[in-house]
Design an enzyme around this catalytic site. Structure first.
Site, PDB file in Angstrom:
ATOM      1  N   HIS A  60     -16.257  -8.001   3.608  1.00  0.00           N
ATOM      2  CA  HIS A  60     -16.508  -6.749   2.908  1.00  0.00           C
ATOM      3  C   HIS A  60     -15.256  -6.411   2.089  1.00  0.00           C
ATOM      4  O   HIS A  60     -14.130  -6.514   2.577  1.00  0.00           O
ATOM      5  CB  HIS A  60     -16.802  -5.667   3.939  1.00  0.00           C
ATOM      6  CG  HIS A  60     -16.960  -4.308   3.355  1.00  0.00           C
ATOM      7  ND1 HIS A  60     -17.586  -4.097   2.149  1.00  0.00           N
ATOM      8  CD2 HIS A  60     -16.555  -3.080   3.801  1.00  0.00           C
ATOM      9  CE1 HIS A  60     -17.577  -2.806   1.880  1.00  0.00           C
ATOM     10  NE2 HIS A  60     -16.952  -2.166   2.862  1.00  0.00           N
TER      11      HIS A  60
ATOM     12  N   CYS B  39     -21.730   0.117   4.857  1.00  0.00           N
ATOM     13  CA  CYS B  39     -21.369  -1.084   4.081  1.00  0.00           C
ATOM     14  C   CYS B  39     -21.908  -2.354   4.731  1.00  0.00           C
ATOM     15  O   CYS B  39     -21.962  -3.406   4.086  1.00  0.00           O
ATOM     16  CB  CYS B  39     -19.861  -1.197   3.959  1.00  0.00           C
ATOM     17  SG  CYS B  39     -19.135   0.235   3.179  1.00  0.00           S
TER      18      CYS B  39
ATOM     19  N   ASN C 293     -14.746  -0.957  -3.666  1.00  0.00           N
ATOM     20  CA  ASN C 293     -15.664  -1.043  -2.527  1.00  0.00           C
ATOM     21  C   ASN C 293     -17.051  -0.587  -2.978  1.00  0.00           C
ATOM     22  O   ASN C 293     -17.250   0.590  -3.263  1.00  0.00           O
ATOM     23  CB  ASN C 293     -15.117  -0.148  -1.402  1.00  0.00           C
ATOM     24  CG  ASN C 293     -16.004  -0.148  -0.175  1.00  0.00           C
ATOM     25  OD1 ASN C 293     -17.133  -0.657  -0.201  1.00  0.00           O
ATOM     26  ND2 ASN C 293     -15.510   0.433   0.901  1.00  0.00           N
TER      27      ASN C 293
HETATM   28  N1  ACO Z   1      -2.766   7.858  -4.992  1.00  0.00           N
HETATM   29  C1  ACO Z   1      -1.523   8.194  -4.618  1.00  0.00           C
HETATM   30  N2  ACO Z   1      -1.202   8.572  -3.360  1.00  0.00           N
HETATM   31  C2  ACO Z   1      -2.201   8.603  -2.471  1.00  0.00           C
HETATM   32  C3  ACO Z   1      -3.526   8.269  -2.803  1.00  0.00           C
HETATM   33  C4  ACO Z   1      -3.795   7.883  -4.120  1.00  0.00           C
HETATM   34  N3  ACO Z   1      -5.025   7.540  -4.545  1.00  0.00           N
HETATM   35  N4  ACO Z   1      -4.296   8.369  -1.699  1.00  0.00           N
HETATM   36  C5  ACO Z   1      -3.495   8.769  -0.688  1.00  0.00           C
HETATM   37  N5  ACO Z   1      -2.232   8.904  -1.167  1.00  0.00           N
HETATM   38  C6  ACO Z   1      -1.029   9.344  -0.440  1.00  0.00           C
HETATM   39  C7  ACO Z   1      -1.376  10.187   0.762  1.00  0.00           C
HETATM   40  O1  ACO Z   1      -1.568  11.540   0.391  1.00  0.00           O
HETATM   41  C8  ACO Z   1      -0.141   9.986   1.604  1.00  0.00           C
HETATM   42  O2  ACO Z   1       0.884  10.819   1.113  1.00  0.00           O
HETATM   43  P1  ACO Z   1       1.862  11.597   2.128  1.00  0.00           P
HETATM   44  O3  ACO Z   1       2.553  10.513   2.896  1.00  0.00           O
HETATM   45  O4  ACO Z   1       2.754  12.375   1.223  1.00  0.00           O
HETATM   46  O5  ACO Z   1       0.966  12.427   2.990  1.00  0.00           O
HETATM   47  C9  ACO Z   1       0.249   8.555   1.327  1.00  0.00           C
HETATM   48  O6  ACO Z   1      -0.402   8.193   0.100  1.00  0.00           O
HETATM   49  C10 ACO Z   1      -0.166   7.593   2.419  1.00  0.00           C
HETATM   50  O7  ACO Z   1      -1.543   7.851   2.753  1.00  0.00           O
HETATM   51  P2  ACO Z   1      -2.320   6.961   3.783  1.00  0.00           P
HETATM   52  O8  ACO Z   1      -3.725   7.465   3.931  1.00  0.00           O
HETATM   53  O9  ACO Z   1      -1.505   6.793   5.042  1.00  0.00           O
HETATM   54  O10 ACO Z   1      -2.321   5.566   2.986  1.00  0.00           O
HETATM   55  P3  ACO Z   1      -2.753   4.174   3.492  1.00  0.00           P
HETATM   56  O11 ACO Z   1      -1.666   3.221   3.302  1.00  0.00           O
HETATM   57  O12 ACO Z   1      -3.396   4.251   4.858  1.00  0.00           O
HETATM   58  O13 ACO Z   1      -3.901   3.800   2.473  1.00  0.00           O
HETATM   59  C11 ACO Z   1      -6.287   3.784   2.281  1.00  0.00           C
HETATM   60  C12 ACO Z   1      -5.043   4.638   2.334  1.00  0.00           C
HETATM   61  C13 ACO Z   1      -6.195   2.866   1.097  1.00  0.00           C
HETATM   62  C14 ACO Z   1      -7.494   4.702   2.140  1.00  0.00           C
HETATM   63  C15 ACO Z   1      -6.402   2.965   3.585  1.00  0.00           C
HETATM   64  O14 ACO Z   1      -6.212   3.802   4.689  1.00  0.00           O
HETATM   65  C16 ACO Z   1      -7.698   2.252   3.711  1.00  0.00           C
HETATM   66  O15 ACO Z   1      -7.991   1.336   2.982  1.00  0.00           O
HETATM   67  N6  ACO Z   1      -8.524   2.619   4.717  1.00  0.00           N
HETATM   68  C17 ACO Z   1      -9.749   1.927   4.972  1.00  0.00           C
HETATM   69  C18 ACO Z   1     -10.792   2.343   4.020  1.00  0.00           C
HETATM   70  C19 ACO Z   1     -12.012   1.524   4.241  1.00  0.00           C
HETATM   71  O16 ACO Z   1     -11.957   0.393   4.645  1.00  0.00           O
HETATM   72  N7  ACO Z   1     -13.145   2.082   4.005  1.00  0.00           N
HETATM   73  C20 ACO Z   1     -14.283   1.254   4.196  1.00  0.00           C
HETATM   74  C21 ACO Z   1     -15.328   2.036   4.556  1.00  0.00           C
HETATM   75  S1  ACO Z   1     -16.711   1.267   3.988  1.00  0.00           S
HETATM   76  C22 ACO Z   1     -18.046   2.326   3.959  1.00  0.00           C
HETATM   77  O17 ACO Z   1     -18.835   2.322   4.842  1.00  0.00           O
HETATM   78  C23 ACO Z   1     -18.189   3.258   2.793  1.00  0.00           C
END
Ligand code: ACO
Length: 377
Positions: free
Chosen positions: A254, A114, A284
């Site tokens: 970003h 990214c 994203n």
């Molecule tokens: N819908 C519903 N529930 C979901 C979903 C969804 N789409 N996705 C995950 N969950 C659930 C999980 O299974 C988990 O359930 P559990 O507690 O029963 O196991 C719960 O939600 C919490 O999951 P987490 O992964 O801890 O959720 P979090 O609050 O961390 O949010 C997220 C997840 C949004 C992916 C976050 O971690 C994030 O934004 N990470 C950074 C991503 C990022 O910045 N990527 C950039 C990379 S850029 C590139 O180079 C491509």
């Protein structure tokens, strides 16, 4: 940088027409609009249409950027394309875009997740500062949807497809990039990667069986890295530019997760409305994320000539890149176009190229004859 300041003189974007809302995704994976909006800030994203390819989208954004700069493709000295989702592993998609535009210059693809477009912008500014090139098209384009596992709710809800481009030109008017930071931490490679399809693990039956051709991400790990990196890199780069965080007119982060942006704003003690946010509409879009936000900020009048802007992107690698720049979005000065030092050097270089090429063409038969004669003796 004593001469050849990098000035953004043109900008353009291409976003696919197909809008996919959170409710649409809730029909294919176990998720909800409430979960996606509250955890990420994303409401909808664009996904490629039937005829969209990375090269067609990049070229469309590039065409718009050239038109807004008042340039023809033939005026370009270089094209830099940032992407992690090229049309093919080979050839370089930058060459496809150069061909589609009808440009006659060098072109290369840059892969830095990214952070790719910000890496590309810093590279363009170095070519300009060195006096090597004067007009560079920097494109960020991504069809990341092709690499998503549409059965995996933890990743497929986060991303979207888009392209955005800027024309960067040399100017004698001080401004452009004031400070930059490029970063990489390969120890986090597996926090965000596509397991199969590269030389380390070519496609096999196992790939298909275990869905290893798709992007995998350790969301919480990447989240922690992003929160750490965004505010600290912005702070370092702003201070390196001789500024303080409250002197920046607009931050363009970003667009990976609104919560990451909110945390950075709090840590920098800058009001959130100084951060440009369009993640709600696009999700994203990886390498297209920061340039798309920049293009929309300019279009909406949120980024004007003379403004100080700080941009930071982070992504797969892990990588990050931050620039602080003073915008110059207007026309180049008449003095530059006619008599500037940069212009004179550019013309001199072009003239010397012609002389060299001609001399080489004339001397080659002579050289071949002498070489052949020597071999016979
Ligand atoms: N819908 C519903 N529930 C979901 C979903 C969804 N789409 N996705 C995950 N969950 C659930 C999980 O299974 C988990 O359930 P559990 O507690 O029963 O196991 C719960 O939600 C919490 O999951 P987490 O992964 O801890 O959720 P979090 O609050 O961390 O949010 C997220 C997840 C949004 C992916 C976050 O971690 C994030 O934004 N990470 C950074 C991503 C990022 O910045 N990527 C950039 C990379 S850029 C590139 O180079 C491509």
């Amino acid at each position: 940088m004593s001469e050849g300041y990098a000035r953004i003189t043109g900008w353009g974007k291409y976003v696919p027409a197909r809008v996919v809302t959170n409710d649409d995704l809730a029909k294919i994976v176990d998720t909800s609009d409430e979960w996606i909006t509250s955890r990420t800030g994303i409401r909808e994203r664009r996904l490629r249409g039937e005829n969209d390819t990375t090269s067609s989208m990049g070229a469309a954004a590039g065409r718009e950027a050239l038109a807004s700069a008042g340039l023809r493709p033939a005026d370009l000295d270089l094209i830099i394309v940032a992407t992690s989702s090229p049309d093919y592993l080979l050839p370089s998609v930058a060459s496809q875009i150069q061909h589609l535009l009808g440009a006659a210059c060098g072109a290369f693809t840059m892969v830095a997740g990214c952070a790719g477009w910000v890496y590309g912008l810093t590279t363009a500014s170095q070519f300009i500062a060195a006096g090597t090139y004067n007009r560079i098209l920097v494109i960020g384009v991504e069809i990341i949807s092709f690499a998503l596992d549409w059965t995996d709710r933890t990743t497929c809800v986060l991303f979207g497809d888009a392209a955005a481009a800027t024309v960067v030109e040399a100017s004698e008017e001080p401004g452009g990039i004031l400070a930059m930071e490029l970063g990489s931490d390969g120890s986090g490679a597996h926090a965000l990667y596509v397991p199969d399809g590269g030389s380390a693990s070519p496609i096999s039956q196992r790939t298909i069986d275990e869905r290893r051709q798709y992007l995998r991400m350790d969301g919480p790990d990447v989240f922690k890295f992003a929160v750490r990196t965004l505010s600290s890199s912005l702070k370092r780069t702003v201070y390196q530019a001789g500024l303080t965080p409250d002197e920046i007119d607009l931050y363009i982060p970003h667009q990976a997760n609104k919560r990451i942006i909110e945390t950075a704003a709090r840590q920098l003690r800058v009001p959130l409305d100084r951060f440009y946010i369009n993640i709600d509409r696009y999700g994203n879009t990886s390498a297209a994320s920061v340039p798309l936000a920049m293009v929309e900020a300019i279009e909406e009048g949120r980024l004007k000539d003379g403004d100080l802007v700080a941009m930071c992107a982070f992504g797969a690698g892990l990588t990050w890149a931050t620039v602080v720049m003073q915008m110059g979005t207007g026309e180049l000065s008449a003095a530059y176009s006619l008599f500037s030092v940069a212009r004179a050097r550019f013309l001199a270089r072009r003239a010397s190229d012609v002389v060299f090429d001609t001399a080489q063409g004339a001397l080659l038969p002579l050289y071949t004859r002498i070489y052949g004669l020597r071999k016979r003796l």
